[in-house]
Enzyme design. Sequence first.
Site, short mmCIF file in Angstrom:
data_model
loop_
_atom_site.label_atom_id
_atom_site.label_comp_id
_atom_site.label_asym_id
_atom_site.label_seq_id
_atom_site.Cartn_x
_atom_site.Cartn_y
_atom_site.Cartn_z
CG HIS A 231 -1.75 -1.15 1.11
ND1 HIS A 231 -3.05 -1.34 -0.38
CD2 HIS A 231 -2.77 -1.84 1.83
CE1 HIS A 231 -4.12 -1.69 0.33
NE2 HIS A 231 -3.57 -2.43 0.65
C1 BDR Z 1 -4.38 2.54 3.24
O1 BDR Z 1 -5.36 1.95 4.40
C2 BDR Z 1 -4.34 2.19 5.18
O2 BDR Z 1 -5.32 1.59 6.06
C3 BDR Z 1 -3.24 2.31 5.10
O3 BDR Z 1 -2.31 2.24 5.87
C4 BDR Z 1 -3.22 2.34 3.52
O4 BDR Z 1 -2.70 4.09 3.79
C5 BDR Z 1 -4.74 1.39 2.28
O5 BDR Z 1 -6.10 1.14 2.23
#
Ligand code: BDR
Length: 308
Positions: A231
């Site tokens: 991510h």
């Molecule tokens: C995003 O959601 C958060 O929980 C993570 O850190 C990331 O930025 C992914 O959808």
Amino acid sequence: MRTLIFDTDIGVDDAFALAYAARTQRLLGITTVFGNVAVGQAVKNARLFCEKMQIDAPIYRGCARPLALAPSEPAKLHGEDGLGDAFDNAYSDMAPGAVQFIIDSVRAQPHEITLVAIGPLTNIASAINQAPDIIPLVKELVIMGGAFGTDGHSGNVTPFAEFNIWKDPHAADQVLSSALKVVVMPLDVTHKVLISGQEVRQLNQPVLNAIVRPYLAYSLQKEGFDGMALHDTLAIAWLCQPEAFQLAEGPLRVITEGIARGQTVRKLSALASREDPFRDVPAQRVALGVDAAQVRDHFLRTLNDRSE
Ligand code: BDR
Ligand code: CA
């Protein structure tokens, strides 16, 4: 190497991205925002993580709630404290204001600062609302957020919405439809770059290894996969290896109400329509394809390298 302001609701994947950024970019400051955790916890997490990882950057406290929506619960996936409940954290949650820091820094170093935003976009929206003069002075804004449906990657909070955008859709809509030069790393690409638990454990990174455990346990229990999507790291990967991404271009907006709240939408039709929500919205870039092996390899090599 870019000069970064790193805007984060620091949870586990944010911490991975911060470790990667500290080894590849110049960190001017870390601005915190609510999201994975409350903003005070984000300040404490940034302090703890920087101390443990020997990252030298000033930390700022940003927005505690969305622009227009009522605050929602923090994410649970990252542990109660956002960093896997791996360490006692007695750091202070007080810090100077993030929004003013963003404004002052961009004015002081016009066209030099890259903003990286990997949480809800509330600090960035607040900065451009309070000081619209900074919009043309930001070098680039790289966002992890949103989902455009490539290969079925359309949302992770609802079938339509990705977490960071869903948390503050009004802020996201203002930022994406502004004249900032934006590059978006949505779930379309972030869900494709995975690392296994084994790869994390083999990294020469005891702190990362400690904070990731509940995240991996949750993933194993829910998805049967001992591993995680990188991510937020992809925002830094874009700065390190832009050639690893395939981008589309076009005006972007966010649905702020109704069942599709938090959905990111891109103008696909060139036909003129009478009611056009994309009218006068500048084109932005969004990554829809990625060379996952290239991104993973560079990330793992960078974090394993003792010399940096
Ligand atoms: C995003 O959601 C958060 O929980 C993570 O850190 C990331 O930025 C992914 O959808
Ligand atoms: Ca995040």
